[in-house]
Design a protein around this motif. Structure first.
Motif, PDB file in Angstrom:
ATOM      1  N   MET A   1     -28.485   1.546  10.447  1.00  0.00           N
ATOM      2  CA  MET A   1     -28.429   2.494   9.292  1.00  0.00           C
ATOM      3  C   MET A   1     -27.795   2.882   8.931  1.00  0.00           C
ATOM      4  SD  MET A   1     -32.006   5.296   9.243  1.00  0.00           S
ATOM      5  CE  MET A   1     -32.374   4.595   9.237  1.00  0.00           C
ATOM      6  N   ALA A   2     -27.803   3.068   6.737  1.00  0.00           N
ATOM      7  CA  ALA A   2     -27.001   3.447   6.892  1.00  0.00           C
ATOM      8  C   ALA A   2     -26.626   5.491   6.484  1.00  0.00           C
ATOM      9  CB  ALA A   2     -26.770   3.323   5.519  1.00  0.00           C
ATOM     10  N   GLU A   3     -26.001   5.582   6.744  1.00  0.00           N
ATOM     11  CA  GLU A   3     -25.537   7.269   7.100  1.00  0.00           C
ATOM     12  C   GLU A   3     -24.805   7.849   5.230  1.00  0.00           C
ATOM     13  OE1 GLU A   3     -22.530   8.572  10.205  1.00  0.00           O
ATOM     14  OE2 GLU A   3     -24.522   8.427  11.510  1.00  0.00           O
ATOM     15  N   ILE A   4     -25.525   9.069   4.555  1.00  0.00           N
ATOM     16  CA  ILE A   4     -24.694   9.291   3.621  1.00  0.00           C
ATOM     17  C   ILE A   4     -24.200  10.713   3.759  1.00  0.00           C
ATOM     18  CG2 ILE A   4     -25.673  10.007   1.157  1.00  0.00           C
ATOM     19  CD1 ILE A   4     -25.248   7.240   1.306  1.00  0.00           C
ATOM     20  N   TRP A   5     -23.492  11.247   3.195  1.00  0.00           N
ATOM     21  CA  TRP A   5     -22.671  12.473   3.017  1.00  0.00           C
ATOM     22  C   TRP A   5     -22.552  13.166   1.889  1.00  0.00           C
ATOM     23  CZ3 TRP A   5     -20.952  14.886   8.213  1.00  0.00           C
ATOM     24  CH2 TRP A   5     -21.210  13.745   9.515  1.00  0.00           C
ATOM     25  N   THR A   6     -22.098  13.987   1.626  1.00  0.00           N
ATOM     26  CA  THR A   6     -22.448  14.378   0.613  1.00  0.00           C
ATOM     27  C   THR A   6     -20.735  15.649   0.435  1.00  0.00           C
ATOM     28  OG1 THR A   6     -23.028  16.526   0.189  1.00  0.00           O
ATOM     29  CG2 THR A   6     -24.677  14.972  -0.514  1.00  0.00           C
ATOM     30  N   ALA A   7     -20.352  15.938  -0.581  1.00  0.00           N
ATOM     31  CA  ALA A   7     -18.289  16.169  -0.576  1.00  0.00           C
ATOM     32  C   ALA A   7     -18.327  16.884  -1.663  1.00  0.00           C
ATOM     33  CB  ALA A   7     -17.885  16.243   0.286  1.00  0.00           C
ATOM     34  N   ARG A   8     -17.143  17.932  -1.845  1.00  0.00           N
ATOM     35  CA  ARG A   8     -16.315  18.582  -3.455  1.00  0.00           C
ATOM     36  C   ARG A   8     -15.288  17.284  -3.596  1.00  0.00           C
ATOM     37  NH1 ARG A   8     -14.169  22.439  -4.630  1.00  0.00           N
ATOM     38  NH2 ARG A   8     -14.286  21.893  -7.270  1.00  0.00           N
ATOM     39  N   VAL A   9     -15.403  16.676  -4.861  1.00  0.00           N
ATOM     40  CA  VAL A   9     -14.240  16.008  -5.518  1.00  0.00           C
ATOM     41  C   VAL A   9     -13.053  15.967  -4.888  1.00  0.00           C
ATOM     42  CG1 VAL A   9     -13.182  17.481  -7.006  1.00  0.00           C
ATOM     43  CG2 VAL A   9     -14.224  14.667  -7.297  1.00  0.00           C
ATOM     44  N   THR A  10     -12.777  17.113  -3.873  1.00  0.00           N
ATOM     45  CA  THR A  10     -11.148  16.878  -2.935  1.00  0.00           C
ATOM     46  C   THR A  10     -11.533  16.007  -2.240  1.00  0.00           C
ATOM     47  OG1 THR A  10     -12.008  18.863  -2.024  1.00  0.00           O
ATOM     48  CG2 THR A  10     -10.108  19.359  -4.920  1.00  0.00           C
ATOM     49  N   TYR A  11     -12.074  15.528  -2.092  1.00  0.00           N
ATOM     50  CA  TYR A  11     -13.177  14.445  -0.280  1.00  0.00           C
ATOM     51  C   TYR A  11     -12.253  13.349  -0.765  1.00  0.00           C
ATOM     52  CZ  TYR A  11     -14.814  11.349   3.163  1.00  0.00           C
ATOM     53  OH  TYR A  11     -14.721  10.912   4.382  1.00  0.00           O
TER      54      TYR A  11
END
Length: 113
Positions: A1-11
């Motif tokens: 199963m795919a994992e999705i994360w979120t972050a600021r553009v600096t990641y």
């Protein structure tokens, strides 16, 4: 199963997916929608009501984008990815897109530091 994360553009990790309007991403908000919302935010007029309006407008844009490019949505939902944007805080389309991808089978893992 795919994992999705979120972050600021600096990641800068290898799974970084830039979903900003500036990048021209199919997942980014239109410039019309973004500029209207950013003007409210910068002018100190952002409220829960304006965020709800933005959310509804962004989701409507994504429904149109999905009809025209289902493959891109399903490919992203099957990928391990970190969705990045410039916004600070939780009022950002990266979280809305993460919710869409969960509906398509991905697992949302949260915001990266």
């Amino acid at each position: 199963m795919a994992e999705i994360w979120t972050a600021r553009v600096t990641y800068s990790g290898p799974d970084r997916v830039d979903i900003t309007a500036k990048a021209g991403s199919v997942f980014g908000p239109s410039w019309t929608l973004l500029n209207r919302f950013l003007a409210m935010r910068k002018g100190g007029r952002e409220t829960e009501q304006t965020w709800t309006e933005y959310t509804n407008a962004y989701l409507a844009e994504m429904r149109v984008a999905y009809r025209g490019n289902k493959g891109a949505f399903h490919d992203l939902a099957r990928s391990n990815a970190t969705l990045v944007c410039y916004c600070t805080g939780t009022h950002c389309h990266r979280f809305l897109l993460a919710e869409i991808l969960v509906k398509l089978g991905a697992t949302y893992r949260g915001e990266r530091a």
